[in-house]
Motif scaffolding. Structure first.
Motif, PDB file in Angstrom:
ATOM      1  N   PHE A 278       0.815  -1.210   0.000  1.00 28.30           N
ATOM      2  CA  PHE A 278       0.000   0.000   0.000  1.00 28.30           C
ATOM      3  C   PHE A 278       0.854   1.268   0.000  1.00 28.30           C
ATOM      4  CE2 PHE A 278      -3.599  -2.578   2.022  1.00 28.30           C
ATOM      5  CZ  PHE A 278      -4.278  -2.684   0.820  1.00 28.30           C
ATOM      6  N   SER A 279       1.950   1.255   0.738  1.00 29.37           N
ATOM      7  CA  SER A 279       2.784   2.455   0.805  1.00 29.37           C
ATOM      8  C   SER A 279       3.247   2.869  -0.582  1.00 29.37           C
ATOM      9  CB  SER A 279       3.990   2.204   1.710  1.00 29.37           C
ATOM     10  OG  SER A 279       4.749   3.382   1.865  1.00 29.37           O
ATOM     11  N   LEU A 280       3.653   1.908  -1.395  1.00 27.53           N
ATOM     12  CA  LEU A 280       4.086   2.198  -2.764  1.00 27.53           C
ATOM     13  C   LEU A 280       2.916   2.638  -3.632  1.00 27.53           C
ATOM     14  CD1 LEU A 280       6.119   2.099  -5.118  1.00 27.53           C
ATOM     15  CD2 LEU A 280       5.576  -0.348  -5.353  1.00 27.53           C
ATOM     16  N   ILE A 281       1.823   1.903  -3.560  1.00 26.90           N
ATOM     17  CA  ILE A 281       0.664   2.191  -4.420  1.00 26.90           C
ATOM     18  C   ILE A 281       0.084   3.566  -4.140  1.00 26.90           C
ATOM     19  CG2 ILE A 281      -1.683   1.465  -5.019  1.00 26.90           C
ATOM     20  CD1 ILE A 281      -0.840  -1.398  -4.367  1.00 26.90           C
TER      21      ILE A 281
ATOM     22  N   GLU B  94      -2.671  -2.461   7.480  1.00 22.66           N
ATOM     23  CA  GLU B  94      -2.082  -2.689   8.801  1.00 22.66           C
ATOM     24  C   GLU B  94      -0.549  -2.645   8.713  1.00 22.66           C
ATOM     25  OE1 GLU B  94      -3.733  -6.107  10.824  1.00 22.66           O
ATOM     26  OE2 GLU B  94      -5.663  -5.843   9.843  1.00 22.66           O
ATOM     27  N   PHE B  95       0.004  -1.467   8.902  1.00 23.11           N
ATOM     28  CA  PHE B  95      -0.537  -0.135   9.147  1.00 23.11           C
ATOM     29  C   PHE B  95       0.352   0.851   8.408  1.00 23.11           C
ATOM     30  CE2 PHE B  95      -1.746  -2.560  12.917  1.00 23.11           C
ATOM     31  CZ  PHE B  95      -3.099  -2.306  12.977  1.00 23.11           C
ATOM     32  N   PRO B  96      -0.093   2.081   8.192  1.00 24.19           N
ATOM     33  CA  PRO B  96       0.817   3.113   7.693  1.00 24.19           C
ATOM     34  C   PRO B  96       2.037   3.212   8.604  1.00 24.19           C
ATOM     35  CG  PRO B  96      -1.446   3.893   7.691  1.00 24.19           C
ATOM     36  CD  PRO B  96      -1.451   2.590   8.432  1.00 24.19           C
ATOM     37  N   GLN B  97       3.183   3.601   8.031  1.00 30.64           N
ATOM     38  CA  GLN B  97       4.424   3.577   8.796  1.00 30.64           C
ATOM     39  C   GLN B  97       4.963   4.954   9.181  1.00 30.64           C
ATOM     40  OE1 GLN B  97       6.078   0.423   9.737  1.00 30.64           O
ATOM     41  NE2 GLN B  97       3.915   0.019   9.307  1.00 30.64           N
ATOM     42  N   ASN B  98       4.479   5.994   8.520  1.00 25.30           N
ATOM     43  CA  ASN B  98       5.028   7.324   8.789  1.00 25.30           C
ATOM     44  C   ASN B  98       4.041   8.385   8.326  1.00 25.30           C
ATOM     45  OD1 ASN B  98       5.488   7.604   5.869  1.00 25.30           O
ATOM     46  ND2 ASN B  98       7.207   6.193   6.208  1.00 25.30           N
TER      47      ASN B  98
END
Length: 395
Positions: A105-108, A139-143
């Motif tokens: 998800f972070s990349l997308i 689960e879950f955003p990191q920053n």
């Protein structure tokens, strides 16, 4: 640590439930997540107990950023929708995307082009199979970059599903998201906060995962989903307090509850309260047991069942085995609390974990008799009730 008997804890549950207006309407959302599994098909779900059923999960491809639907998944999705379209009463079906497994998800979500590809794919798949909504479980955003991008995603997703409804003439898809128990999160001492403004403006509601507070990763026993926590700010109350305190509208919050317990093997069977030292997670699967398994364990081993007022939770133990979980009484207290806060509703994780007769889920559809309410209230300790009520008011 204060322990109550069954009637005393039920009294607390009834007092919390009684705090809502007697003329208030029924809880808007009574939801449950279903995981594709042969032992508990979607057709086994009792739709009279729920307003919404979530299909868990689909995931996007790491390179195309579109949802992956294999041949076997195609069959499962078709059967899932067919099942609920033929049932009375009908329920709202929502396609959940993500889950606890690693998803890119972070990349997308890092730029508008890939977000658009993802969004269009979710709408296309939801419409193709006849779902009523879509749900994101990250689960879950990191920053803070992740949460800023998440806020943009929600805004663009809302625009897209609104446009889709206008073009197709169909009802707009519901948009929800499963989120951490608290509005804040800290990874490697780098705290971040969910995009509150975007949630209020663009998401129909968020499913707050008010559980997994204590588990196999701990070296002592604890309440996996305690309503309260006298020593740390990790509890259902603390989490909901953080969401509301950050400005999220109560009607945007749906409280999550687990239909499973966490298990440990005690270091010393004679030291068996909350906070007791443990050797390892055991019995069950990786230190977890479905509620129906907990019920069987308690019966077969003649386990001691204890209701703990400090955490508003229940646990049982037999020999060196210890299980922390929720049951109909503690769940009733939680739902009463959610109603007192005017939350949107509640959801369970997950279908198939309750007993065959839906012992916990059925409890939430019952109406409380006011004469029974009055009797139960009189049997409880006034000091305990005052203390718990004060915590509720401070929210």
């Amino acid at each position: 640590m204060a322990n109550l008997n069954l009637m005393q804890l039920l009294s607390l549950a009834l007092v919390l439930t009684a705090s809502m207006n007697a003329t208030a309407s029924a809880t808007a959302v009574k939801a449950i997540y279903w995981i594709d599994q042969p032992l508990f098909p979607a057709s086994s779900i009792n739709t009279s107990l729920f307003t919404h059923v979530y299909y868990a999960f689909l995931a996007p491809n790491a390179t195309s950023f579109k949802l992956c639907v294999s041949n076997s998944t195609n069959i499962t999705l078709t059967n899932f929708i067919t099942t609920f379209r033929s049932r009375i009463p009908t329920v709202t079906t929502i396609l959940s995307i993500g889950g606890s497994n690693a998803t890119p998800f972070s990349l997308i979500f890092s730029n508008i082009t890939t977000r658009a590809t993802f969004i269009n794919s979710t709408i296309s798949v939801a419409r193709a199979y006849g779902f009523d909504g879509v749900d994101l479980d990250w689960e879950f955003p990191q920053n803070s970059d992740d949460t800023n991008n998440l806020g943009s995603l929600f805004q663009e997703w809302r625009i897209a599903i609104t446009a889709d409804a206008a073009i197709t003439g169909k009802p707009r898809l519901v948009l929800t998201a499963a989120v951490y128990f608290a509005v804040y999160f800290s990874v490697s001492d780098t705290p971040w906060t969910y995009p509150v403004t975007s949630i209020n403006q663009n998401v129909d509601w968020v499913n707050v995962m008010s559980y997994n507070f204590h588990g196999s990763w701990n070296n002592d026993t604890g309440a996996p989903s305690g309503l309260f926590n006298p020593t740390r700010n990790i509890s259902v109350v603390d989490g909901l307090k953080s969401w509301i305190g950050a400005g999220v509208k109560p009607e945007k919050l749906v409280m999550g509850m687990p239909l499973y317990g966490m298990t440990w093997q005690l270091q010393d069977p004679n030291v068996n309260g909350i906070g007791a030292p443990v050797v390892r997670p055991d019995p069950g699967s990786n230190g977890a047991m479905a509620y129906f398994q907990v019920v069987d364990f308690n019966k077969q081993r003649n386990a001691k069942v204890v209701y703990d007022v400090d955490t508003m939770s229940v646990y049982s133990y037999s020999g060196s085995y210890w299980i922390g979980y929720d049951d109909p009484i503690t769940v009733t207290a939680k739902v009463g609390y959610a109603q007192a806060l005017s939350l949107r509703g509640y959801f369970f994780w997950a279908a198939g974990y309750d007993t065959n007769n839906w012992k916990i889920s059925t409890q939430e559809t019952k109406q409380i008799d006011h004469s029974e309410q009055e009797y139960a209230c009189k049997s409880a300790s006034n000091s305990v009730l005052d203390w718990k009520w004060q915590i509720k008011v401070e929210l």
